[in-house]
Design a protein around this motif. Structure first.
Motif, PDB file in Angstrom:
ATOM      1  N   VAL A 449       0.839  -1.208   0.000  1.00  0.00           N
ATOM      2  CA  VAL A 449       0.000   0.000   0.000  1.00  0.00           C
ATOM      3  C   VAL A 449       0.875   1.260   0.000  1.00  0.00           C
ATOM      4  O   VAL A 449       0.642   2.196  -0.765  1.00  0.00           O
ATOM      5  CB  VAL A 449      -0.936   0.023   1.235  1.00  0.00           C
ATOM      6  CG1 VAL A 449      -1.599   1.384   1.399  1.00  0.00           C
ATOM      7  CG2 VAL A 449      -1.979  -1.076   1.128  1.00  0.00           C
ATOM      8  N   PHE A 450       1.899   1.264   0.825  1.00  0.00           N
ATOM      9  CA  PHE A 450       2.679   2.489   1.019  1.00  0.00           C
ATOM     10  C   PHE A 450       3.748   2.692  -0.054  1.00  0.00           C
ATOM     11  O   PHE A 450       4.085   3.820  -0.387  1.00  0.00           O
ATOM     12  CB  PHE A 450       3.357   2.473   2.399  1.00  0.00           C
ATOM     13  CG  PHE A 450       2.425   2.760   3.524  1.00  0.00           C
ATOM     14  CD1 PHE A 450       1.652   1.750   4.077  1.00  0.00           C
ATOM     15  CD2 PHE A 450       2.289   4.049   4.030  1.00  0.00           C
ATOM     16  CE1 PHE A 450       0.778   2.006   5.117  1.00  0.00           C
ATOM     17  CE2 PHE A 450       1.421   4.321   5.067  1.00  0.00           C
ATOM     18  CZ  PHE A 450       0.653   3.297   5.615  1.00  0.00           C
ATOM     19  N   ASP A 451       4.311   1.600  -0.526  1.00  0.00           N
ATOM     20  CA  ASP A 451       5.445   1.735  -1.447  1.00  0.00           C
ATOM     21  C   ASP A 451       5.393   0.601  -2.469  1.00  0.00           C
ATOM     22  O   ASP A 451       6.247  -0.289  -2.473  1.00  0.00           O
ATOM     23  CB  ASP A 451       6.749   1.683  -0.617  1.00  0.00           C
ATOM     24  CG  ASP A 451       8.000   1.834  -1.476  1.00  0.00           C
ATOM     25  OD1 ASP A 451       7.899   2.371  -2.594  1.00  0.00           O
ATOM     26  OD2 ASP A 451       9.078   1.402  -1.007  1.00  0.00           O
ATOM     27  N   PRO A 452       4.392   0.640  -3.353  1.00  0.00           N
ATOM     28  CA  PRO A 452       4.148  -0.503  -4.240  1.00  0.00           C
ATOM     29  C   PRO A 452       5.334  -0.813  -5.160  1.00  0.00           C
ATOM     30  O   PRO A 452       5.529  -1.956  -5.538  1.00  0.00           O
ATOM     31  CB  PRO A 452       2.914  -0.080  -5.047  1.00  0.00           C
ATOM     32  CG  PRO A 452       2.789   1.388  -4.863  1.00  0.00           C
ATOM     33  CD  PRO A 452       3.414   1.720  -3.549  1.00  0.00           C
ATOM     34  N   ASP A 453       6.110   0.210  -5.505  1.00  0.00           N
ATOM     35  CA  ASP A 453       7.232  -0.042  -6.421  1.00  0.00           C
ATOM     36  C   ASP A 453       8.529  -0.338  -5.680  1.00  0.00           C
ATOM     37  O   ASP A 453       9.570  -0.542  -6.304  1.00  0.00           O
ATOM     38  CB  ASP A 453       7.430   1.166  -7.343  1.00  0.00           C
ATOM     39  CG  ASP A 453       6.170   1.472  -8.136  1.00  0.00           C
ATOM     40  OD1 ASP A 453       5.628   0.519  -8.725  1.00  0.00           O
ATOM     41  OD2 ASP A 453       5.705   2.627  -8.128  1.00  0.00           O
ATOM     42  N   GLY A 454       8.458  -0.337  -4.364  1.00  0.00           N
ATOM     43  CA  GLY A 454       9.640  -0.684  -3.583  1.00  0.00           C
ATOM     44  C   GLY A 454      10.811   0.260  -3.785  1.00  0.00           C
ATOM     45  O   GLY A 454      11.949  -0.175  -3.935  1.00  0.00           O
ATOM     46  N   ILE A 455      10.534   1.566  -3.739  1.00  0.00           N
ATOM     47  CA  ILE A 455      11.641   2.519  -3.936  1.00  0.00           C
ATOM     48  C   ILE A 455      12.316   2.921  -2.627  1.00  0.00           C
ATOM     49  O   ILE A 455      13.389   3.506  -2.647  1.00  0.00           O
ATOM     50  CB  ILE A 455      11.187   3.801  -4.699  1.00  0.00           C
ATOM     51  CG1 ILE A 455      10.110   4.560  -3.913  1.00  0.00           C
ATOM     52  CG2 ILE A 455      10.695   3.451  -6.097  1.00  0.00           C
ATOM     53  CD1 ILE A 455       9.863   5.962  -4.469  1.00  0.00           C
ATOM     54  N   PHE A 456      11.695   2.625  -1.484  1.00  0.00           N
ATOM     55  CA  PHE A 456      12.287   3.038  -0.204  1.00  0.00           C
ATOM     56  C   PHE A 456      13.135   1.921   0.392  1.00  0.00           C
ATOM     57  O   PHE A 456      12.619   0.873   0.778  1.00  0.00           O
ATOM     58  CB  PHE A 456      11.196   3.424   0.799  1.00  0.00           C
ATOM     59  CG  PHE A 456      10.481   4.708   0.468  1.00  0.00           C
ATOM     60  CD1 PHE A 456      11.157   5.789  -0.103  1.00  0.00           C
ATOM     61  CD2 PHE A 456       9.131   4.840   0.733  1.00  0.00           C
ATOM     62  CE1 PHE A 456      10.492   6.975  -0.395  1.00  0.00           C
ATOM     63  CE2 PHE A 456       8.464   6.031   0.460  1.00  0.00           C
ATOM     64  CZ  PHE A 456       9.145   7.094  -0.113  1.00  0.00           C
ATOM     65  N   SER A 457      14.431   2.149   0.468  1.00  0.00           N
ATOM     66  CA  SER A 457      15.357   1.205   1.099  1.00  0.00           C
ATOM     67  C   SER A 457      15.075  -0.248   0.723  1.00  0.00           C
ATOM     68  O   SER A 457      14.906  -1.092   1.604  1.00  0.00           O
ATOM     69  CB  SER A 457      15.290   1.350   2.627  1.00  0.00           C
ATOM     70  OG  SER A 457      15.889   2.547   3.013  1.00  0.00           O
ATOM     71  N   PRO A 458      15.017  -0.561  -0.569  1.00  0.00           N
ATOM     72  CA  PRO A 458      14.623  -1.917  -0.960  1.00  0.00           C
ATOM     73  C   PRO A 458      15.560  -2.976  -0.378  1.00  0.00           C
ATOM     74  O   PRO A 458      16.778  -2.852  -0.453  1.00  0.00           O
ATOM     75  CB  PRO A 458      14.709  -1.886  -2.487  1.00  0.00           C
ATOM     76  CG  PRO A 458      15.575  -0.719  -2.817  1.00  0.00           C
ATOM     77  CD  PRO A 458      15.352   0.281  -1.720  1.00  0.00           C
ATOM     78  N   GLY A 459      14.979  -3.978   0.216  1.00  0.00           N
ATOM     79  CA  GLY A 459      15.750  -5.112   0.701  1.00  0.00           C
ATOM     80  C   GLY A 459      16.313  -4.980   2.092  1.00  0.00           C
ATOM     81  O   GLY A 459      16.847  -5.938   2.635  1.00  0.00           O
ATOM     82  N   ARG A 460      16.206  -3.808   2.713  1.00  0.00           N
ATOM     83  CA  ARG A 460      16.901  -3.626   3.995  1.00  0.00           C
ATOM     84  C   ARG A 460      16.124  -4.147   5.195  1.00  0.00           C
ATOM     85  O   ARG A 460      16.695  -4.417   6.240  1.00  0.00           O
ATOM     86  CB  ARG A 460      17.205  -2.138   4.234  1.00  0.00           C
ATOM     87  CG  ARG A 460      18.313  -1.596   3.368  1.00  0.00           C
ATOM     88  CD  ARG A 460      18.570  -0.145   3.714  1.00  0.00           C
ATOM     89  NE  ARG A 460      19.287   0.001   4.974  1.00  0.00           N
ATOM     90  CZ  ARG A 460      19.323   1.126   5.674  1.00  0.00           C
ATOM     91  NH1 ARG A 460      18.668   2.189   5.255  1.00  0.00           N
ATOM     92  NH2 ARG A 460      20.002   1.196   6.797  1.00  0.00           N
ATOM     93  N   PHE A 461      14.809  -4.242   5.043  1.00  0.00           N
ATOM     94  CA  PHE A 461      13.986  -4.477   6.234  1.00  0.00           C
ATOM     95  C   PHE A 461      13.630  -5.956   6.388  1.00  0.00           C
ATOM     96  O   PHE A 461      14.025  -6.806   5.598  1.00  0.00           O
ATOM     97  CB  PHE A 461      12.737  -3.600   6.132  1.00  0.00           C
ATOM     98  CG  PHE A 461      12.003  -3.388   7.422  1.00  0.00           C
ATOM     99  CD1 PHE A 461      12.670  -2.962   8.556  1.00  0.00           C
ATOM    100  CD2 PHE A 461      10.636  -3.617   7.494  1.00  0.00           C
ATOM    101  CE1 PHE A 461      11.987  -2.765   9.740  1.00  0.00           C
ATOM    102  CE2 PHE A 461       9.941  -3.415   8.676  1.00  0.00           C
ATOM    103  CZ  PHE A 461      10.617  -2.992   9.793  1.00  0.00           C
ATOM    104  N   VAL A 462      12.861  -6.229   7.401  1.00  0.00           N
ATOM    105  CA  VAL A 462      12.414  -7.589   7.749  1.00  0.00           C
ATOM    106  C   VAL A 462      11.944  -8.365   6.508  1.00  0.00           C
ATOM    107  O   VAL A 462      11.152  -7.841   5.724  1.00  0.00           O
ATOM    108  CB  VAL A 462      11.253  -7.507   8.770  1.00  0.00           C
ATOM    109  CG1 VAL A 462      10.690  -8.883   9.065  1.00  0.00           C
ATOM    110  CG2 VAL A 462      11.731  -6.835  10.051  1.00  0.00           C
ATOM    111  N   GLY A 463      12.428  -9.561   6.337  1.00  0.00           N
ATOM    112  CA  GLY A 463      11.982 -10.411   5.235  1.00  0.00           C
ATOM    113  C   GLY A 463      12.390  -9.879   3.873  1.00  0.00           C
ATOM    114  O   GLY A 463      11.822 -10.264   2.858  1.00  0.00           O
ATOM    115  N   GLY A 464      13.335  -8.961   3.854  1.00  0.00           N
ATOM    116  CA  GLY A 464      13.794  -8.402   2.584  1.00  0.00           C
ATOM    117  C   GLY A 464      12.854  -7.369   1.986  1.00  0.00           C
ATOM    118  O   GLY A 464      12.936  -7.029   0.820  1.00  0.00           O
ATOM    119  N   ILE A 465      11.944  -6.822   2.820  1.00  0.00           N
ATOM    120  CA  ILE A 465      11.030  -5.758   2.365  1.00  0.00           C
ATOM    121  C   ILE A 465      11.850  -4.578   1.902  1.00  0.00           C
ATOM    122  O   ILE A 465      12.770  -4.162   2.596  1.00  0.00           O
ATOM    123  CB  ILE A 465      10.058  -5.338   3.503  1.00  0.00           C
ATOM    124  CG1 ILE A 465       8.920  -6.352   3.625  1.00  0.00           C
ATOM    125  CG2 ILE A 465       9.512  -3.936   3.265  1.00  0.00           C
ATOM    126  CD1 ILE A 465       7.897  -6.037   4.699  1.00  0.00           C
TER     127      ILE A 465
END
Lengths: 465, 491
Positions: A449-465
């Motif tokens: 919902v918030f970042d559908p294209d994954g432009i914010f810090s891709p891959g850095r967060f839990v589960g590779g979000i």
């Protein structure tokens, strides 16, 4: 500079002006996240500029990492892609502060210590006694979700954050919450932004509840032969009517740690070894109040410590108290500075499981001859740092294996653990965000919902979000 | 057209009867209500709204809830969770009909962990029952909405309920560690964890207070808080409302945080005294009910500090409750105030606006002016310490014109709260009562983001439809405000 990054820089310059864009590779090294450098860094001066930057990045499929004082860029996995460092430090205004109402609205880039000084003039404070206190921004503090010793009494940011403004990955400026101390209008979206590492939105403005500064405070310190006894003290206090402001247990090697150079810089007034003795477990607890209340705390704590088998007790005030508090607050940076390969696990268990969790962790480290230090908060959050003396391949393997085992032992207790701080070279081998979580699918829905294209810090967060 | 609509209604009815049969098969006939006379009780809550469900289902466990949700999905019927129905914003009403899931049979305390100060409860556990169950261990569940003798923890979680003592102890969300929930898709999920700082997004933080629009909560892990050593309850009596409100402003500004700071104006006091006999002086303009707690040494000092500020602002008298009995009596007066007001008028309308505390004096003056303008008596009984107002407008709902005037009065009060930098609801929720006011605080972008968060968990919109967000254009459904019944709940 290659052509692609030249285009990025020039387009960013169109939005914020050329003087607010850095494209020189040497300068960009300062913005590296896990050795990955961006093509450009940009320092917007307003939420409106941030909105334009995000819109541009989304169109160009460019990845943004939001940065502040860059004290905690090491948290999380390496970014899959990193094009733009979005530096928020120029958004550093106090938007409004109403001391009479104990409410505050600030831009995300304001340095925490600067903010603390402003509200201290009105005898108020924010209970954010977090690591890197003298450098970190308020936005970085919230986005990284770090905690501090004051959570014993005041809870964490989620307990005193009133509202927020942010820009989503779709290039939409939105807000949630408000500026009054009690409010249930709409969803508490701002709570999602705490500790999200900037993966849902760029935080531009944060509203807080402030607190009246405490009257005089003291710290009670007691040393114990064993962890069990120190934890017994923690249990004893939490069963009493005392409501201390901080409560921590330090592992037996902490005296060495607090004697290192970084610790000396942070804590100018040294604490004598009689108070923080080597090879003992140390219980410390801060308390505050009027003279009668202080006397009551002192008497009761001493009595409890005696009953719990303390070897020594002391009460700190003045400069020693300030130093001890700073050491507690800055435990993580001090531990990081003491070894080139420091790996710190954050372990969460029920308060009564501190002994079990910490015993398992120390066993894993000691079996592998890895030096360690630990700080356990009374609420059940333990920071366990392994401090290898060298960073060879064999040592790495030892750290990885120890970490694996600690993660499993926490899971077996029904708790969880993550590895927020470790050398970049270990990130592929370590489960930085801990074991897979059952509620991960529900998190993924939010990211979409918030970042559908994954432009914010891709891959850095839990589960590779 | 008429034929078409008749056919549609017939289809609807057929589907409903199928759904009711399925529900009876799942839960047993004694756990499903569907006759009109049985549904009467469930068409209202503590608000002034009315909406009738098609049927009411009483699950006994989480598996039942999953089963009900599956049936709802099979027939595409709305589902709405409900605790005790004490809510004040229509949150637990079936605005678009459907299955009302009442959690009263899921009322077990599953676990009490005294050492770690946690409890696991089913959603239908009554708030006060949990505190009673753990009282012998010296602990309690701190959120204390005035409805706590009836309202359920599941309802408190859905609405993020407050209460008098949330001034110091925080609202419901500050006391919830983790949730088990059934999503409207039928998926069973566990959000958050028993230990602190669950890695990832703060899902309990989002779901608590989502007014039953994201999931049906089936299990809650809550924090238990130690009861204080010493409690001091003070009653400060004032001859003008301004003196009372200025006292609140000053207490806050001086950095004194009482655990509770409630105000009752003279009008309310007289209503309360006629009913509860709490000992409030009927000839005064306002009282403040103040409480401080902590270790003895601290509480005694705070009580003196608070009393000093009251006297500085011309309190006629400051009484300190001498024992638990006197304290309970004062609180009885406060907590039963809405019941007392209910005796004075066939209907009343309670608002829940919040303002910055520094704006209390002018806001109370303004509320009085607004009341005069519309010709209503407005009583004020509220959480003064956190600026959470509860103006009570008395009116006769049998007169449609009066009702409309009452709503206009309330809207003007809320408008003023927002002008002061405040909010439309502090603890009662938006529900179906204040959805139309949301645009006063939020932009279309803000609300769209929230709607999309809702849709991420509630994709077909089956769960609690028509709540929180105003209808967007093109939706084709116009909500006709029903005639209200007497407010019966407390705030």
């Amino acid at each position: 500079m290659n052509t692609a990054s030249a285009t990025v820089s020039s387009r960013l310059a169109d939005i914020v002006g050329p003087s607010s864009v850095v494209s020189d590779p040497a300068q960009l090294a300062a913005f590296a996240v896990d050795d990955k450098k961006p093509s450009a860094s940009v320092s917007p001066q307003s939420a409106a500029e941030i909105l334009e930057i995000v819109k541009y990045a989304r169109k160009g499929k460019l990845a943004i990492v939001v940065t502040g004082a860059r004290t905690k860029s090491g948290i999380g996995l390496p970014p899959r892609q990193y094009d733009i460092a979005l530096d928020i430090t120029r958004l550093d205004r106090v938007v409004s502060y109403d001391p009479g109402d104990l409410t505050l609205s600030v831009e995300a880039g304001i340095p925490l210590h600067k903010l603390a000084a402003i509200i201290a003039e009105h005898h108020q404070f924010l209970p954010l006694a977090v690591p890197y206190f003298d450098r970190t921004t308020i936005g970085g503090t919230i986005a990284s979700g770090v905690d501090g010793p004051l959570r014993q009494l005041y809870g964490t940011a989620r307990d005193y954050l009133l509202g927020m403004e942010f820009v989503t990955g779709e290039g939409v400026a939105a807000k949630s919450g408000g500026r009054v101390v009690k409010n249930v209008t709409g969803y508490d979206i701002h709570k999602l932004m705490i500790g999200a590492l900037g993966t849902l939105g760029v935080i531009t403005r944060i509203n807080f509840k402030t607190f009246p500064m405490l009257s005089s405070s003291r710290a009670f310190v007691a040393s114990f032969q064993t962890l069990e006894r120190a934890a017994g003290m923690r249990n004893r206090v939490s069963q009493s009517h005392l409501a201390p402001i901080t409560m921590e247990i330090f592992g037996s090697a902490v005296a060495n740690l607090f004697a290192n150079d970084a610790a000396k810089r942070i804590a100018p007034a040294s604490i004598p070894e009689s108070i923080f003795p080597r090879s003992r477990w140390i219980f410390t607890s801060g308390f505050a109040g009027n003279p009668n209340a202080l006397a009551r705390y002192e008497t009761d704590l001493r009595k409890m410590a005696e009953e719990c088998g303390a070897v020594d007790t002391a009460v700190l005030e003045g400069p020693q108290l300030a130093s001890a508090f700073a050491l507690k607050r800055e435990f993580i940076p001090i531990a990081l500075s003491s070894s080139p390969a420091t790996t710190i696990l954050k372990i969460s268990v029920l308060p009564r499981q501190i002994v079990e969790a910490l015993t398992a962790a120390t066993r894993e480290a000691e079996n592998r001859r890895l030096p360690w230090v630990a700080m356990a908060r009374g609420v059940g959050v333990i920071y366990f740092a392994m401090l290898p003396t060298e960073s060879g391949e064999a040592t790495k393997q030892q750290v990885v294996q120890a970490s694996e085992n600690i993660l499993s032992s926490c899971a077996a207790l029904g708790g969880h653990a993550t590895i927020p701080w470790c050398p970049a070279a270990l990130k592929n081998a370590l489960k930085v965000w801990g074991l897979p979580r059952a509620d991960f699918a529900q998190m993924l829905k939010l990211k979409k919902v918030f970042d559908p294209d994954g432009i914010f810090s891709p891959g850095r967060f839990v589960g590779g979000i | 057209v008429a034929l078409k609509s008749t056919r549609r209604n017939l289809q609807r009815e057929l589907m409903d009867s199928h759904a009711i049969n399925d529900l009876k098969k799942l839960l047993g006939a004694d756990a499903v209500l569907h006759r009109p006379e049985e549904l009467l009780l469930y068409e209202y809550d503590g608000s002034v709204e009315i909406a009738r469900p098609n049927c009411v289902a009483f699950p006994r466990n989480t598996k039942d809830v999953v089963g009900i949700v599956q049936i709802a999905n099979r027939y595409q019927i709305p589902i709405i969770g409900r605790g005790a129905g004490t809510g004040l914003s229509g949150g637990a009403l079936a605005r678009q009909g459907g299955i009302l899931i009442v959690f009263s049979r899921m009322n077990r305390i599953l676990e009490i962990d005294v050492e770690n100060q946690r409890a696991v409860v089913q959603p239908g556990v009554v708030n006060a029952d949990l505190s009673v169950a753990v009282a012998h261990t010296g602990l309690h569940f701190a959120p204390d909405p005035s409805s706590q003798k009836a309202s359920t923890i599941g309802g408190n979680v859905s609405e993020n309920s407050g209460g008098p003592h949330t001034l110091a102890y925080g609202v419901t969300t500050n006391h919830v560690y983790s949730l088990e929930a059934v999503l409207p898709t039928g998926e069973l999920v566990r959000l958050g964890s028993l230990a602190l700082d669950s890695p990832g997004y703060d899902l309990p933080g989002l779901f608590v207070g989502s007014e039953g629009t994201l999931a049906l909560i089936t299990e809650i892990t809550v924090k238990l808080t130690r009861l204080p050593e010493t409690v001091k309850t003070l009653l400060a009596i004032f001859d003008t409302v301004d003196d009372a409100t200025e006292t609140v402003v000053d207490i806050t500004a001086r950095g004194i945080t009482p655990t509770a700071c409630e105000m009752l104006d003279g009008w309310t006091i007289r209503a309360v005294e006629a009913y509860v006999h709490a000992g409030f002086p009927v000839d005064c303009a306002a009282v403040l009910l103040l409480e401080v707690d902590g270790v003895r040494e601290a509480a005694e000092q705070h009580a003196e500090d608070v009393a000093d500020v009251c006297r500085l602002h011309r309190a006629r008298e400051v009484r300190v409750a001498r024992d638990a009995r006197e304290r309970d009596l004062l609180w009885k007066g406060r907590k039963n105030a809405f019941g007392a007001v209910g005796r004075l008028s066939p209907t009343y309308y309670v608002q829940d606006g919040v303002i910055p505390r520094t704006k209390l004096p002018q806001t109370l003056r303004r509320i009085n002016e607004i009341g005069e303008k519309y010709g209503f008596e407005i009583g004020n009984i509220f959480h003064a310490g956190d600026g959470n107002l509860h103006p009570i407008i008395l009116f006769d709902a049998r007169e449609e014109k009066q009702f409309q005037r009452a709503v206009a009065t309330a809207d003007e009060i809320i408008g003023f709260c927002i002008e002061m930098g405040g909010s439309i609801t502090g603890e009662h929720g938006v529900g179906m009562e204040k959805d139309r006011l949301m645009p006063l605080l939020f932009t279309e972008d803000d609300m769209n983001l929230m709607r999309r968060v809702r849709d991420a968990y509630n994709p077909a919109g089956l769960l609690n439809p028509g709540k929180i967000f105003p209808n967007t254009k093109g939706c084709g459904e116009i909500h006709v405000r029903p005639l209200p019944v007497a407010g019966v709940s407390r705030a």
